[in-house]
Design a protein around this motif. Structure first.
Motif, short mmCIF file in Angstrom:
data_model
loop_
_atom_site.label_atom_id
_atom_site.label_comp_id
_atom_site.label_asym_id
_atom_site.label_seq_id
_atom_site.Cartn_x
_atom_site.Cartn_y
_atom_site.Cartn_z
N ARG A 1 -10.59 -4.68 -3.29
CA ARG A 1 -9.49 -4.56 -1.98
C ARG A 1 -9.89 -3.76 -0.93
N ASN A 2 -10.89 -2.94 -0.84
CA ASN A 2 -11.14 -2.39 0.38
C ASN A 2 -12.02 -3.01 1.31
N LEU B 1 -10.44 -4.54 4.78
CA LEU B 1 -9.22 -4.28 4.74
C LEU B 1 -8.56 -4.21 6.08
N THR C 1 -4.70 -7.76 2.72
CA THR C 1 -5.67 -7.55 1.56
C THR C 1 -6.15 -8.88 1.30
#
Length: 812
Positions: free
Chosen positions: A69-70, A73, A90
């Protein structure tokens, strides 16, 4: 006599060696070392790279993940999606770790007495190229092909030259997954001093008719002084026969290209239905000495865009039945592979697609060559940004200095390809709404006209009010609109071109095998499972269902057709689940999913576009435990006008396509069908009421075994050829189990290896390169790769609780 024959053979062999020695090209595929991250001193000759990873180019280092997810981002407002307030995005670039520095190193030999050039088909991105410790060139745009003369940097003996390439992807530099690394081919070209430069010919066909065609060849020569130049060119037909020839002598006139004109009698014309190709083989002599042999492949065809009437290819009116595609190859990432491209184009061809828009960047040269060979018209597009930013670290940083250089490379590289019928100069650029935006558009259009006066120029415009009012749309050769089909008529009436192109259309979203109730038109529909319905009635706020674009093409001559967003799902842009909606990380726009499996929508397009094939497709599946006695709408996509639905032998009546709604023109629908387990049968009828086709689907029982369906039965023993194998989880009678999601494992033995797998689920975080993948609604795809030795490749596929599957593919 025997000695004389040997002597003549030796002379012939020496002659062949001499000819081939004039120009030599090789791919730098093997022997590369790769390091992810900064590496001080990595450009130098003495640098120790023995601990680096050994890779083969093309190579995409980010596709191996893991998904996170990061990764990139972003807190942004996507202006082209009409957003005015920033929000957490995302999966926008696929959730893959593409940001960062990557280094590549390899060694090569080259004749120091000749000119040596490196060609990079694409390097992502901001490429610094070093030869023997010295920087040979820099090219920032990761999608463009570029080349650099490295002759002056070679070792004196030409041996063991060190090539090092530093690449860097910056955060927030893309709106989709761009890939990372040397993801396209690298070429080493050696020539004599006087030679045809890279992309140094231009072929046009000023007159095209059935009785004869004129062909004009303009050949640029480098390093010519006052010598006498002779250019001898043969035009070869598709079957290799010489059909025209010219031998011209003279001096280069103030640096202008050497021009030759030919007549080809009774030409075979290029079209999507007849993609025939000619070759111009030119020999260059300087003061009588052969210095270069250069081959240019081309096609003979004519294109016309006629106000009010539309587009004509070889004098015949037609509409573009096109798709837009991003450059990634799903589970293979951005690393180019010809067999993967061919697989995609084969699926699109069967659907009736005849055109490709390269959204939103320069394509791989292999794609353009395949479109020549397989019969797809192309709109080639270079940019998603001009001088005003969409992404903080996007192309706007380089536009003013590099746009013309990038455009010239693109135009020179692809202007001889018959598949290319128009250029696009950009996509949804913010510049379209600025007061001076038309000047930037004119600057780019003028470059196209200067370098290639034979093709028109368009631009994908989404801000219709802006471009109608500020002169931007009126200035273009062909006004291209992204969506906004309800404003086509207004644009047609107002603009001087009296033509409208659907440069990007539909943006319908769907997840293969997922169906939501009730089946109704919805914009930006979202669900707890983060999927979209395959009733093909859901779309994004800016777009529409496919039927509206079909109607525009059918109802107006002045509409030129469309390029659907998109042919295939791609990594990134998971609309409508792009705002804080992890784990979504791939698009849902595709007519075909990320695993190269057709969605239901594929058959809707096929029923309208493929006039030569019979289409009869039923949706949804018929496993709806818990909905017994409730409505489950049944849709049928067919090229026939009428069909009758039967559920367990009970007729639900006939439906005939009509104009009551736009959906009724192209679909047959039974919205009040009642679910009961068993059999769904559809019988299709022609205009005379004669039954012509029949299709049946059944409620699947307990999952029993794995069925494997390979797209091809053999592979080339070149270490690169791929086979796509559809994996189906079925019951004992072979019916697909459409809700099965179990983990499937792969094992390959023999003359090949496992390459990747995918299931088409935009929320699945399984890594593509590991030999396992969860099924998505009963299906997934395994990709295997042939080795470099002949033999049999065996793929074994297993899963807990069901019987395994096994197939063999010949590698030859």
């Amino acid at each position: 006599m025997h000695i004389r024959k040997l002597f003549l053979l030796a002379v012939l062999l020496c002659s062949i060696c001499h000819l081939s020695a004039q120009r030599h090209e090789q791919l730098l595929e093997t022997g590369w070392k790769f390091h992810k991250g900064e590496a001080s001193g990595a450009a130098s000759i003495a640098f120790d790279d023995t601990k680096w990873e050994s890779v083969r180019v093309p190579h995409d280092w980010a596709i191996f993940g893991p998904f996170d997810r990061n990764d990139d981002l972003q807190n942004v407002a996507i202006t082209q999606n009409l957003e005015t307030q920033a929000s957490i995005k995302t999966g926008r670039t696929g959730g893959l770790p593409y940001v960062g520095v990557g280094w590549y190193r390899t060694h090569f030999d080259a004749d120091p007495e000749k000119k040596t050039t490196l060609i990079f088909d694409g390097a992502m991105s901001e490429a610094h190229v070093y030869v023997n410790g010295q920087e040979a060139c820099f090219w920032p745009y990761g999608y463009n092909s570029f080349h650099c003369d490295v002759t002056e940097f070679l070792h004196k003996d030409g041996k063991d030259n060190v090539l090092a390439v530093r690449l860097e992807n910056r955060p927030q530099s893309s709106r989709w997954y761009p890939g990372a690394g040397l993801y396209r081919n690298v070429h080493l070209v050696t020539t004599e001093k006087v030679h045809v430069p890279i992309w140094g010919t231009q072929i046009t066909t000023p007159h095209v008719a059935t009785d004869y065609a004129s062909v004009c060849l303009r050949t640029t020569l480098n390093n010519v002084g006052k010598e006498k130049i002779t250019v001898e060119t043969d035009i070869l037909s598709p079957d290799g026969q010489k059909v025209a020839s010219k031998k011209n002598e003279g001096h280069i006139n103030h640096g202008q290209p050497f021009t030759q004109n030919f007549i080809v009698e009774k030409p075979q014309l290029w079209s999507p239905e007849t993609p025939v190709l000619y070759q111009a083989v030119s020999k260059i002599y300087v003061d009588g000495k052969l210095t270069d042999t250069y081959t240019t492949r081309f096609g003979i065809r004519s294109i016309e865009f006629v106000a009010d009437k539309g587009f004509f290819l070889n004098g015949k009116h037609r509409k573009f039945q096109g798709v837009c595609n991003h450059h990634d190859l799903g589970p293979l990432g951005a690393a180019i592979n010809v067999s993967a491209l061919r697989h995609q184009l084969t699926l699109l061809k069967d659907m009736g697609c005849d055109a490709i828009r390269t959204a939103h960047n320069m394509p791989a040269p292999e794609l353009v060559s395949l479109c020549d060979e397989m019969g797809f018209m192309m709109m080639i597009e270079p940019f998603d940004e001009w001088d005003i930013a969409k992404c903080d670290n996007g192309y706007h940083r380089y536009f003013n200095e590099w746009a013309e250089k990038d455009m010239v490379n693109m135009l020179h590289q692809y202007r001889n390809h018959p598949c290319v019928v128009m250029w696009s100069i950009g996509n949804e650029v913010p510049t379209q709404c600025s007061a001076e935006g038309y000047k930037v558009a004119k600057f780019l259009q003028d470059i196209c006209h200067r370098e290639d006066p034979t093709r028109p120029v368009t631009c994908g415009m989404d801000q219709v009010s802006c471009v109608l009012n500020n002169g931007f749309a009126a200035m273009l050769d062909i006004p291209g609109f992204n969506y906004r089909a309800h404003r086509y008529e207004e644009a047609y009436q107002q603009l001087p071109q009296n033509l409208v192109l659907g440069s990007e259309t539909s943006s319908t979203v769907s997840s293969r095998g997922v169906y939501k109730f009730p089946a109704e038109r919805k914009a930006d529909a979202k669900y707890d499972d983060h999927q979209s319905s395959s009733y093909d009635l859901e779309y994004c706020s800016w777009s529409n269902i496919p039927d509206i674009d079909f109607a525009q093409a059918d109802d107006h001559n002045w509409t030129l057709g469309q390029f659907v967003w998109t042919g295939f799902d791609y990594l990134g842009e998971p609309s409508p689940y792009d705002t804080n909606a992890w784990p979504n990380h791939s698009s849902m726009f595709g007519i075909i999913d990320l695993a190269s499996l057709p969605k239901d929508r594929y058959y809707l397009y096929r029923s309208v576009w493929n006039k030569q094939a019979e289409t009869l497709h039923i949706l949804p599946h018929w496993n709806w435990e818990g909905r017994e006695g409730q409505e489950v709408p049944v849709f049928v996509y067919t090229n026939y006008p009428t069909a009758e639905l039967f559920i367990n032998g009970k007729s639900y009546g006939k439906q005939t396509k009509n104009n009551q709604t736009v959906e009724n023109r192209y679909r047959l629908m039974w919205p009040h069908a009642i679910y009961e387990p068993g059999e769904v049968k559809v019988v299709a009828y022609d205009e005379a009421g004669t039954a012509k086709a029949e299709k049946t689907i059944r409620t699947a029982g307990k999952p029993h075994h794995i069925e494997l369906v390979p797209a091809q039965q053999s592979l080339k023993a070149d270490g690169k050829d791929l086979a796509y194998v559809t994996v189906r989880i079925v019951d004992k009678d072979g019916n697909l189990c459409p809700t099965d999601m179990r983990l499937v494992k792969f094992h390959v033995t023999g003359a090949g290896s496992y390459k990747a797998s995918a299931n088409g689920d935009p929320t699945c975080l399984d890594l593509f390169h590991l030999p396992q993948m969860h099924a998505f609604n009963g299906m997934l795809t395994a990709i295997v790769q042939g080795g470099e030795e002949k033999g049999l490749l065996e793929l074994q596929v297993s899963a807990k609780g069901i019987k395994a599957g096994k197939i063999q593919i010949e590698v030859k």
